[in-house]
Design a protein around this motif. Structure first.
Motif, PDB file in Angstrom:
ATOM      1  N   ASP A  41       0.849  -1.197   0.000  1.00  0.00           N
ATOM      2  CA  ASP A  41       0.000   0.000   0.000  1.00  0.00           C
ATOM      3  C   ASP A  41       0.885   1.248   0.000  1.00  0.00           C
ATOM      4  O   ASP A  41       0.685   2.176  -0.796  1.00  0.00           O
ATOM      5  CB  ASP A  41      -0.913  -0.044   1.230  1.00  0.00           C
ATOM      6  CG  ASP A  41      -2.006   0.997   1.192  1.00  0.00           C
ATOM      7  OD1 ASP A  41      -1.743   2.161   0.813  1.00  0.00           O
ATOM      8  OD2 ASP A  41      -3.138   0.677   1.589  1.00  0.00           O
ATOM      9  N   ARG A  42       1.889   1.262   0.876  1.00  0.00           N
ATOM     10  CA  ARG A  42       2.763   2.430   0.989  1.00  0.00           C
ATOM     11  C   ARG A  42       3.606   2.632  -0.259  1.00  0.00           C
ATOM     12  O   ARG A  42       3.889   3.776  -0.647  1.00  0.00           O
ATOM     13  CB  ARG A  42       3.661   2.271   2.216  1.00  0.00           C
ATOM     14  CG  ARG A  42       4.518   3.490   2.520  1.00  0.00           C
ATOM     15  CD  ARG A  42       3.660   4.691   2.833  1.00  0.00           C
ATOM     16  NE  ARG A  42       4.431   5.917   3.060  1.00  0.00           N
ATOM     17  CZ  ARG A  42       4.988   6.667   2.114  1.00  0.00           C
ATOM     18  NH1 ARG A  42       4.889   6.324   0.835  1.00  0.00           N
ATOM     19  NH2 ARG A  42       5.643   7.766   2.423  1.00  0.00           N
ATOM     20  N   LEU A  45       1.447   4.220  -2.858  1.00  0.00           N
ATOM     21  CA  LEU A  45       1.286   5.623  -2.472  1.00  0.00           C
ATOM     22  C   LEU A  45       2.538   6.433  -2.815  1.00  0.00           C
ATOM     23  O   LEU A  45       2.441   7.586  -3.279  1.00  0.00           O
ATOM     24  CB  LEU A  45       0.991   5.715  -0.975  1.00  0.00           C
ATOM     25  CG  LEU A  45       0.780   7.131  -0.413  1.00  0.00           C
ATOM     26  CD1 LEU A  45      -0.441   7.798  -1.026  1.00  0.00           C
ATOM     27  CD2 LEU A  45       0.656   7.088   1.116  1.00  0.00           C
ATOM     28  N   GLN A  48       2.354   7.348  -6.312  1.00  0.00           N
ATOM     29  CA  GLN A  48       1.325   8.384  -6.511  1.00  0.00           C
ATOM     30  C   GLN A  48       1.838   9.762  -6.102  1.00  0.00           C
ATOM     31  O   GLN A  48       1.505  10.766  -6.719  1.00  0.00           O
ATOM     32  CB  GLN A  48       0.064   8.041  -5.701  1.00  0.00           C
ATOM     33  CG  GLN A  48      -0.703   6.844  -6.241  1.00  0.00           C
ATOM     34  CD  GLN A  48      -1.967   6.555  -5.441  1.00  0.00           C
ATOM     35  OE1 GLN A  48      -1.941   6.481  -4.214  1.00  0.00           O
ATOM     36  NE2 GLN A  48      -3.086   6.385  -6.138  1.00  0.00           N
ATOM     37  N   SER A  68      -7.734   4.916  -5.805  1.00  0.00           N
ATOM     38  CA  SER A  68      -8.201   5.496  -4.538  1.00  0.00           C
ATOM     39  C   SER A  68      -7.511   4.796  -3.365  1.00  0.00           C
ATOM     40  O   SER A  68      -6.820   3.785  -3.547  1.00  0.00           O
ATOM     41  CB  SER A  68      -9.709   5.308  -4.414  1.00  0.00           C
ATOM     42  OG  SER A  68      -9.995   3.921  -4.255  1.00  0.00           O
ATOM     43  N   ASP A  69      -7.735   5.316  -2.166  1.00  0.00           N
ATOM     44  CA  ASP A  69      -7.204   4.673  -0.961  1.00  0.00           C
ATOM     45  C   ASP A  69      -7.685   3.219  -0.878  1.00  0.00           C
ATOM     46  O   ASP A  69      -6.908   2.320  -0.519  1.00  0.00           O
ATOM     47  CB  ASP A  69      -7.663   5.418   0.295  1.00  0.00           C
ATOM     48  CG  ASP A  69      -6.989   6.782   0.449  1.00  0.00           C
ATOM     49  OD1 ASP A  69      -6.134   7.140  -0.389  1.00  0.00           O
ATOM     50  OD2 ASP A  69      -7.342   7.489   1.401  1.00  0.00           O
ATOM     51  N   SER A  70      -8.948   2.991  -1.184  1.00  0.00           N
ATOM     52  CA  SER A  70      -9.456   1.627  -1.077  1.00  0.00           C
ATOM     53  C   SER A  70      -8.930   0.745  -2.207  1.00  0.00           C
ATOM     54  O   SER A  70      -8.701  -0.453  -2.006  1.00  0.00           O
ATOM     55  CB  SER A  70     -10.987   1.609  -1.022  1.00  0.00           C
ATOM     56  OG  SER A  70     -11.531   2.198  -2.174  1.00  0.00           O
ATOM     57  N   ARG A  72      -5.929   0.943  -3.456  1.00  0.00           N
ATOM     58  CA  ARG A  72      -4.586   0.556  -2.969  1.00  0.00           C
ATOM     59  C   ARG A  72      -4.673  -0.565  -1.942  1.00  0.00           C
ATOM     60  O   ARG A  72      -3.934  -1.545  -2.000  1.00  0.00           O
ATOM     61  CB  ARG A  72      -3.867   1.745  -2.312  1.00  0.00           C
ATOM     62  CG  ARG A  72      -3.142   2.671  -3.232  1.00  0.00           C
ATOM     63  CD  ARG A  72      -2.044   3.459  -2.486  1.00  0.00           C
ATOM     64  NE  ARG A  72      -2.503   3.950  -1.203  1.00  0.00           N
ATOM     65  CZ  ARG A  72      -3.186   5.081  -1.036  1.00  0.00           C
ATOM     66  NH1 ARG A  72      -3.452   5.845  -2.070  1.00  0.00           N
ATOM     67  NH2 ARG A  72      -3.583   5.449   0.165  1.00  0.00           N
ATOM     68  N   ALA A  73      -5.583  -0.406  -0.995  1.00  0.00           N
ATOM     69  CA  ALA A  73      -5.721  -1.411   0.070  1.00  0.00           C
ATOM     70  C   ALA A  73      -6.176  -2.751  -0.498  1.00  0.00           C
ATOM     71  O   ALA A  73      -5.702  -3.813  -0.052  1.00  0.00           O
ATOM     72  CB  ALA A  73      -6.702  -0.914   1.131  1.00  0.00           C
TER      73      ALA A  73
END
Lengths: 84, 84
Positions: A41-42, A45, A48, A68-70, A72-73
């Motif tokens: 995830d990191r 990011l 990004q 989006s954040d989700s 990525r997760a």
């Protein structure tokens, strides 16, 4: 935590370089299968945010720009759950 | 190609965060065991060149600053050969 099944659905773009099951055919690219979800995830990011350059960083930045954040997760959960 | 035995001798600094056998205890840090050697070498080089920022990049940059080309190759060969 992300949804691995949803991540699988979102992984089509990743597979060309990182392999159908997260094992890269090209040794310059990292395997993703079994990697820690929090790190994955990191790392996405970081692309990004423009924190990585050189190598394939520009390619990665373009591929992950719309996640989006989700997203990525979900992708992180999916690859973390694959057998390395 | 690097010398995995030599890499093992050089890996003491790496182990605190990346684990005794390349499996990180801290999920924000990547597992290294079984990762592609070419990618590992390039990732260390990226830290040396200042191509990564954010997260633990400054820590990594400091740790790898003194590594030679053969040090990188040896460490990459060592971690690539460990069971993921």
């Amino acid at each position: 935590a992300g949804d691995a099944d949803a991540g699988a659905q979102k992984s089509a773009t990743c597979q060309a370089c990182h392999g159908a099951k997260g094992k890269s055919a090209q040794p310059l690219y990292p395997n993703l299968a079994g990697q820690n979800a929090a790190y994955l995830d990191r790392a996405i990011l970081a692309y990004q945010k423009g924190e990585r350059s050189g190598g394939q960083a520009e390619v990665m930045k373009a591929f992950v720009a719309g996640l989006s954040d989700s997203d990525r997760a979900d992708l992180a959960a999916y690859y973390a759950g694959l057998t390395p």
